[in-house]
Design a protein around this motif. Structure first.
Motif: not given
Length: 244
Positions: A165-187
């Protein structure tokens, strides 16, 4: 390199372009109000970036313009041997519903998506033949026109680092970006890993400038029209998404 395929049946292409003359820029703008308007006397204020032609008399061009928020909007123009044209918009990433990013929540179904626009253009121009023209055009678009980097299984270490992660939306949960990126990489890693998927052919492209990863998936068949699906990912999180 071969671009690959998953079952797709073109039911229709409402509003895509005139089969005889091709789609004009004016028609494109009427279908996509998100694109900056044309303001010059000649009717086209999109800056020409580059053009690619192949030995099958297919020409692919890239143009871009900025909107009032300084976001870059690009348009791919495909011209077949008969001079027919089709345009494929590359909207900024905040228009999530157009890109249908993988592993991002709250995406609405849209009549206009990148996958539909690209497929309809290739079909409508008669480029989906049995001699590999579609694969050639797709590779030229992403490698030569957009100058993406082709991702392979051997890139796994580097890619995993790029998905931090390099940016995070303030309205999203703190770890949502990391979760998305991990799912992306796994797929992505699962798809490009040759030992598990050697019966298929996959092509994945990293577009660093536009913060997108394009992945083509399917099963090629000899002497058949190319059939494929397209998945798009965001390797980095972005702020304040818009709904298309």
């Amino acid at each position: 390199m071969k671009v690959v395929y998953a079952l797709f049946f073109l039911v229709g292409c409402t509003g895509c372009f005139n089969q005889q003359k091709g789609e004009s820029f004016k028609e494109l703008l009427s279908r996509f109000p998100q694109l900056p308007r044309q303001t010059t006397k000649s009717g086209n204020n999109y800056k020409f970036i580059r053009s690619i032609s192949n030995d099958r008399n297919v020409t692919i061009q890239l143009r871009e313009a900025s909107d009032s928020d300084n976001r870059i909007h690009q348009v791919i123009t495909i011209i077949n041997a008969q001079g027919q044209t089709a345009h494929v918009p590359l909207l900024p990433n905040p228009f999530r519903d157009y890109w249908q990013f993988q592993h991002l929540p709250n995406l609405l179904r849209s009549n206009y998506t990148f996958e539909k626009e690209l497929k309809n253009s290739i079909e409508g121009l008669g480029l989906n033949d049995t001699t590999g023209t579609t694969g050639m055009v797709l590779e030229e678009i992403f490698l030569s026109l957009l100058r993406c980097r082709s991702i392979h299984d051997s890139d796994s270490t580097d890619l995993n680092g790029m998905l931090r992660s390099v940016y995070r939306n303030e309205d999203e949960p703190e770890d949502s970006c990391s979760i998305m990126q991990r799912k992306n990489w796994m797929h992505i890693h699962k798809v490009i890993h040759p030992s598990e998927h050697s019966f298929r052919d996959f092509t994945t492209f990293l577009d660093s400038r536009n913060n997108r990863i394009y992945q083509f998936i399917g099963i090629p068949k000899r002497h058949k029209k190319l059939v494929y699906s397209i998945k798009v990912y965001q390797p980095y999180c972005e702020i304040k998404p818009l709904i298309l």
